[in-house]
Design a protein around this motif. Structure first.
Motif, PDB file in Angstrom:
ATOM      1  N   HIS A  32      -0.815  14.434  -7.423  1.00 32.56           N
ATOM      2  CA  HIS A  32      -0.501  13.170  -6.747  1.00 32.56           C
ATOM      3  C   HIS A  32      -0.124  12.084  -7.744  1.00 32.56           C
ATOM      4  N   GLN A  33       0.777  11.240  -7.317  1.00 34.17           N
ATOM      5  CA  GLN A  33       1.122  10.082  -8.142  1.00 34.17           C
ATOM      6  C   GLN A  33       1.063   8.816  -7.295  1.00 34.17           C
ATOM      7  N   VAL A  34       0.883   7.691  -7.974  1.00 37.85           N
ATOM      8  CA  VAL A  34       1.146   6.402  -7.348  1.00 37.85           C
ATOM      9  C   VAL A  34       2.238   5.762  -8.195  1.00 37.85           C
ATOM     10  N   GLU A  35       3.355   5.468  -7.540  1.00 36.96           N
ATOM     11  CA  GLU A  35       4.513   4.883  -8.219  1.00 36.96           C
ATOM     12  C   GLU A  35       4.508   3.379  -7.962  1.00 36.96           C
ATOM     13  N   ILE A  36       4.836   2.602  -8.970  1.00 36.34           N
ATOM     14  CA  ILE A  36       5.074   1.182  -8.666  1.00 36.34           C
ATOM     15  C   ILE A  36       6.469   0.803  -9.147  1.00 36.34           C
ATOM     16  N   THR A  95       9.420  16.263  -7.578  1.00 37.32           N
ATOM     17  CA  THR A  95       8.616  16.496  -8.781  1.00 37.32           C
ATOM     18  C   THR A  95       7.898  15.217  -9.209  1.00 37.32           C
ATOM     19  N   HIS A  96       8.254  14.103  -8.567  1.00 34.70           N
ATOM     20  CA  HIS A  96       7.587  12.826  -8.863  1.00 34.70           C
ATOM     21  C   HIS A  96       7.846  11.847  -7.712  1.00 34.70           C
ATOM     22  N   THR A  97       7.080  10.753  -7.694  1.00 38.49           N
ATOM     23  CA  THR A  97       7.263   9.762  -6.626  1.00 38.49           C
ATOM     24  C   THR A  97       8.339   8.742  -6.973  1.00 38.49           C
ATOM     25  N   SER A  98       9.010   8.925  -8.120  1.00 42.91           N
ATOM     26  CA  SER A  98      10.081   7.986  -8.494  1.00 42.91           C
ATOM     27  C   SER A  98      11.211   7.995  -7.460  1.00 42.91           C
ATOM     28  N   THR A  99      11.297   9.063  -6.683  1.00 43.08           N
ATOM     29  CA  THR A  99      12.276   9.156  -5.591  1.00 43.08           C
ATOM     30  C   THR A  99      12.167   7.957  -4.649  1.00 43.08           C
ATOM     31  N   TYR A 102       5.161  18.099  -6.712  1.00 50.41           N
ATOM     32  CA  TYR A 102       5.097  19.552  -6.953  1.00 50.41           C
ATOM     33  C   TYR A 102       5.858  19.918  -8.218  1.00 50.41           C
ATOM     34  N   ARG A 103       5.279  20.824  -8.987  1.00 46.13           N
ATOM     35  CA  ARG A 103       6.007  21.325 -10.165  1.00 46.13           C
ATOM     36  C   ARG A 103       5.644  22.773 -10.437  1.00 46.13           C
ATOM     37  N   ARG A 104       6.604  23.482 -11.042  1.00 46.42           N
ATOM     38  CA  ARG A 104       6.305  24.847 -11.456  1.00 46.42           C
ATOM     39  C   ARG A 104       5.550  24.801 -12.769  1.00 46.42           C
ATOM     40  N   PHE A 107      10.733  -3.254 -13.599  1.00 44.05           N
ATOM     41  CA  PHE A 107       9.891  -2.302 -14.322  1.00 44.05           C
ATOM     42  C   PHE A 107       9.274  -1.343 -13.320  1.00 44.05           C
ATOM     43  N   ALA A 108       8.898  -0.167 -13.821  1.00 49.14           N
ATOM     44  CA  ALA A 108       8.343   0.863 -12.940  1.00 49.14           C
ATOM     45  C   ALA A 108       7.278   1.632 -13.700  1.00 49.14           C
ATOM     46  N   ALA A 109       6.417   2.291 -12.928  1.00 53.62           N
ATOM     47  CA  ALA A 109       5.394   3.139 -13.543  1.00 53.62           C
ATOM     48  C   ALA A 109       4.994   4.226 -12.560  1.00 53.62           C
TER      49      ALA A 109
HETATM   50  N1  DAH Z   1       8.217  10.035 -12.864  1.00 54.62           N
HETATM   51  C1  DAH Z   1       7.556  10.198 -14.123  1.00 54.62           C
HETATM   52  C2  DAH Z   1       6.840  11.545 -14.157  1.00 54.62           C
HETATM   53  O1  DAH Z   1       6.608  12.082 -13.119  1.00 54.62           O
HETATM   54  C3  DAH Z   1       6.550   9.138 -14.339  1.00 54.62           C
HETATM   55  C4  DAH Z   1       7.173   7.811 -14.513  1.00 54.62           C
HETATM   56  C5  DAH Z   1       7.584   7.397 -15.768  1.00 54.62           C
HETATM   57  C6  DAH Z   1       7.373   7.002 -13.438  1.00 54.62           C
HETATM   58  C7  DAH Z   1       8.185   6.172 -15.963  1.00 54.62           C
HETATM   59  C8  DAH Z   1       7.971   5.757 -13.608  1.00 54.62           C
HETATM   60  C9  DAH Z   1       8.363   5.372 -14.875  1.00 54.62           C
HETATM   61  O2  DAH Z   1       8.169   4.932 -12.597  1.00 54.62           O
HETATM   62  O3  DAH Z   1       8.934   4.149 -15.051  1.00 54.62           O
HETATM   63  O4  DAH Z   1       6.513  12.017 -15.192  1.00 54.62           O
END
Ligand code: DAH
Length: 333
Positions: free
Chosen positions: A215-219, A175-179, A201-203, A299-301
Motif C-alpha cells: 500500500h502507498q499513500v501518495e500526496i 505499480t504505484h499510486t502516482s497514477t 502491485y509488483r512482481r 511537489f509529490a511524495a
Molecule cells: N511512485 C514511487 C514508487 O512507487 C514513489 C514516489 C516517488 C512517489 C516520488 C512520488 C514521488 O509521488 O514524487 O516508488
C-alpha cells in the motif's frame, strides 16, 4: 339410626374427607377438581342433600343449615388453599425467571481495524489536517497512467515484465499510486493538494521488507511558487506527527516524474529504513495534463504504508501484515 342421623353423619364425613383432601392438594388443577367433586352440581354435597326428601318437614331446616355450614366452611378452605397455591406458583415463576447479572457474559468476538488500515487512516488524518483532500484511483490501470504520463521513457526498466503485473487485456495492476496524480490533475485545476491511499502491485520477490501487494499513500501539491523547501517541510511535519522525534534523512534519488527527486529514510532498529520517495513534479508531467510549467510548480511524495506501519508498531517482518494470524492482529486495538 334415623335418616336425620344418617344425613348428619354423611355431612360430617364429607366435611372431614374434603378437609384433608384440600389440605394435601398441591396444584391448582387438583384443587379445582376437589371443588367440583365435593361442591359441584353433581358433587357429593348435592348427592347428600338429595336424601333430604325423605326427612320429616320439621327436620329439614336443621339439616339444611348444617349442609350450608359445611358448604361455606369448605368453600372458604378452598379459597384459602387456592390463594396459597397461586402465591407459590408466582414465587416459583419469579425464581425461575430471575436474571443473574453476575453470570459471565457470552463471548462475542469483536473485530478491530487492521494495522495497515489504521496506519492509512492516521496518515490521511495528518494530511487532511494540513489542508489536503483525499482522492482515489483504480487498481487496474493503463500504461498511460502508470508510466507514460508520468514521464517514463518507453524502454524504462520498470516497465519490464519483471516489475509490472500485466493483465491479458493489455491493462496492468498499478505499480504505484502516482497514477492518481495524473487522474486528479486531468479533472482539476490548481491549486491542488491531495492525499491518495491505495493498494499497489509488483512482481517483487517477497522478503521481510518486500511484498508483491502493498500500500502507498501518495500526496501531490500543485500551486504557484511551490519549492523544494515546501516539500521538505511537509515531509518533516508529517513524519514528526506520525512517529514523534525520530532521526530522518533525505537522500538524493531519481524518479522519472520528479526533478529533483529524493528518498527519505527513518532511523529504525539501528539502521536506515526507506519510507518514501518524493520530489518536485517534473515539467513534463505538468505538460501531460495541460498545466503550464512556467506558471505552476508542484511537489509529490509516495509513502510506503507497510514501512510506516512497521516503524509505528515495531513489526520486524512485512509478511506478518498479510498472514492474518489472529495472535498478531489482536495486539492492535
Ligand atoms: N511512485 C514511487 C514508487 O512507487 C514513489 C514516489 C516517488 C512517489 C516520488 C512520488 C514521488 O509521488 O514524487 O516508488
Amino acid at each position: 339410626m334415623t335418616i336425620q342421623q344418617s344425613l348428619e353423619a354423611q355431612l360430617d364425613q364429607l366435611r372431614q374427607s374434603a378437609h384433608s383432601a384440600i389440605a394435601t392438594a398441591d396444584t391448582l388443577e387438583r384443587l379445582e377438581q376437589l371443588r367440583v367433586n365435593y361442591l359441584g352440581k353433581k358433587g357429593e354435597l348435592s348427592q347428600v342433600l338429595r336424601g333430604m326428601g325423605k326427612l320429616e318437614a320439621s327436620d329439614r331446616p336443621r339439616i339444611g343449615a348444617l349442609a350450608n355450614e359445611v358448604k361455606e366452611v369448605l368453600a372458604e378452605e378452598l379459597d384459602r388453599k387456592r390463594a396459597t397455591l397461586q402465591a407459590a406458583q408466582i414465587e416459583a415463576q419469579l425464581e425461575a425467571e430471575t436474571l443473574d447479572v453476575t453470570m459471565p457474559a457470552s463471548y462475542r468476538p469483536q473485530g478491530r481495524v487492521h494495522p495497515l488500515n489504521s496506519t492509512i487512516d492516521r496518515a490521511l488524518d495528518i494530511f487532511v489536517g494540513l489542508g489536503y483532500t483525499v482522492a482515489w484511483g483504480p487498481e487496474m490501470e493503463t500504461e498511460y497512467y502508470n508510466f507514460e504520463a508520468l514521464n517514463f521513457l518507453a524502454d524504462h526498466p520498470a516497465r519490464d515484465m519483471q516489475d509490472t503485473l500485466y493483465l491479458s487485456d493489455g491493462n496492468l495492476l498499478r505499480t504505484h499510486t502516482s497514477t492518481v496524480q495524473i487522474r486528479y490533475m486531468e479533472e482539476n485545476e490548481p491549486p491542488i493538494r491531495i492525499a491518495a491511499p491505495g493498494r499497489c502491485y509488483r512482481r517483487d520477490t517477497v522478503d521481510a521488507t518486500h511484498s508483491a501487494v502493498f500500500h502507498q499513500v501518495e500526496i501531490l501539491a500543485v500551486d504557484e511558487e511551490l519549492t523544494f523547501t515546501d516539500l521538505k517541510g511537509t515531509i518533516k511535519v508529517f513524519l514528526e506527527e506520525m512517529f514523534g522525534e525520530l532521526p530522518i534523512r533525505f537522500r538524493a534519488s531519481y524518479f522519472p516524474f520528479t526533478e529533483p527527486s529524493a528518498e527519505v529514510d527513518v532511523q529504525w532498529q539501528g539502521r536506515w529504513l526507506e519510507v518514501l520517495g518524493c520530489g518536485m513534479v517534473d515539467p513534463n508531467v505538468l505538460k501531460a495534463v495541460g498545466y503550464d510549467p512556467e506558471i505552476y510548480t508542484g511537489f509529490a511524495a509516495g509513502f510506503g504504508v507497510e514501512r510506516l506501519a512497521m516503524v509505528l508498531h515495531q513489526i520486524d517482518d512485512i509478511r506478518r501484515l498479510y498472514n492474518s494470524d489472529l495472535r498478531f492482529l489482536r495486539q492492535f486495538s
